[in-house]
Design an enzyme around this catalytic site. Structure first.
Site, PDB file in Angstrom:
ATOM      1  N   LYS A 109       0.799  -1.225   0.000  1.00 18.85           N
ATOM      2  CA  LYS A 109       0.000   0.000   0.000  1.00 18.85           C
ATOM      3  C   LYS A 109       0.832   1.275   0.000  1.00 18.85           C
ATOM      4  O   LYS A 109       2.023   1.290   0.303  1.00 18.85           O
ATOM      5  CB  LYS A 109      -0.998  -0.042   1.152  1.00 18.85           C
ATOM      6  N   ARG A 119      -4.299 -10.505   4.593  1.00 11.70           N
ATOM      7  CA  ARG A 119      -4.711 -10.421   3.186  1.00 11.70           C
ATOM      8  C   ARG A 119      -3.548  -9.820   2.401  1.00 11.70           C
ATOM      9  O   ARG A 119      -3.148  -8.681   2.652  1.00 11.70           O
ATOM     10  CB  ARG A 119      -5.960  -9.547   3.071  1.00 11.70           C
TER      11      ARG A 119
END
Length: 293
Positions: free
Chosen positions: A244, A280
């Protein structure tokens, strides 16, 4: 006389999986042209199957399949188009992957989740909007406005609720909190109660790393102190920080998302040590080891 096998609900499968494993790796499989790190790579049956088997063989116990990007500033895709992207691929994968692997649909659309659930193609709904989106669909021969908690309850599916401030279109414009950690916990507690009141049987909590958060907010939400506080809700915690933006801010030399895999793993293993149950991620730990030999 051999008794016939009972069909186990997605919620029960999810619960059993969490009870039987200290850590669960959820592999990301984006069926999208525009996801931030791998858009367009897996949006055909055979490319998706190849990647699914790579994830599974490397340790993924859940495949999280998404047909719409929710990266910052992305535009909403209509539900019909989202369903068309994922349906044939999920149906194809369902018959090709081991039966013990759970399929999660990364979708906030009750239209999409209902159609997939009707054909027994999914075990889990991963809902980034936490049942705050309603659509008018046909349930038991009657049209009504429903959300994903209704769908999870109706089909007895596992359910993941996530915190997001704003929407993907605007969430990163000016994220602001009085107290980020407390705000996230209060939100998740409220949505947890909402879903349980609708009859959802098994729920996992996701603080929503990167969804309407500053770098400092994200670091707070993956800290030992926060994960310990969130554990007070007594539900499994999912962390999704893979590749991210905030990692790119912390490590400016890692410009491309896929170059953040090693540092991703460092933060993921920290979260596991603090009490996170589900991670995840775009790649599994053994894939990093193989790629660095």
């Amino acid at each position: 006389m051999v008794k016939p096998k009972m069909n186990i609900s997605g919620a029960k499968k999810f619960e059993n999986l969490c009870n039987e494993n200290k850590t669960i790796w959820m592999g990301i499989l984006n069926i999208t042209p525009d996801s931030f790190s791998d858009g367009g790579k897996f949006n055909s049956k055979y490319l998706a199957l190849k990647r699914a088997l790579e994830l599974i063989n490397s340790g993924a116990l859940i495949l999280d399949i998404g047909g719409v990007s929710t990266k910052p500033y992305s535009e909403k895709l209509n539900s019909h188009s989202e369903f068309e992207r994922v349906y044939e691929i999920i149906k194809f994968l369902k018959n090709k992957i081991p039966q013990n692997i759970l399929i999660s649909i990364d979708s906030s659309s009750p239209y999409v989740t209902d159609l997939l659930a009707k054909e027994n193609l999914i075990d889990i709904i991963n809902d980034q909007f936490s049942a705050r989106i309603e659509e008018n669909i046909k349930i038991k021969n009657e049209f009504m406005f429903v959300n994903n908690a209704h769908i999870a309850s109706e089909y007895q599916l596992g359910y993941i609720i996530m915190h997001m401030q704003g929407t993907p279109e605007n969430m990163q414009l000016k994220p602001s909190y009085e107290n980020c950690g407390n705000d996230v916990i209060l939100f998740l507690k409220d949505r947890l109660q909402f879903a349980e009141n609708l009859g959802v049987k098994y729920i996992v909590l996701d603080p929503g790393i990167g969804f309407g958060k500053t770098v400092e907010n994200n670091l707070e939400l993956i800290s030992a102190e926060f994960i310990n506080k969130l554990s007070s809700l007594k539900r499994p915690i999912l962390i999704g920080l893979s590749r991210k933006w905030f990692l790119g801010q912390l490590y400016p030399e890692l410009i491309e998302p896929h170059t953040r895999d090693k540092v991703t793993k460092q933060y993921e293993f920290n979260c596991i040590s603090y009490g996170a149950k589900i991670i995840r991620s775009h790649v599994m730990p053994s894939e990093i080891e193989l790629n660095t030999r």
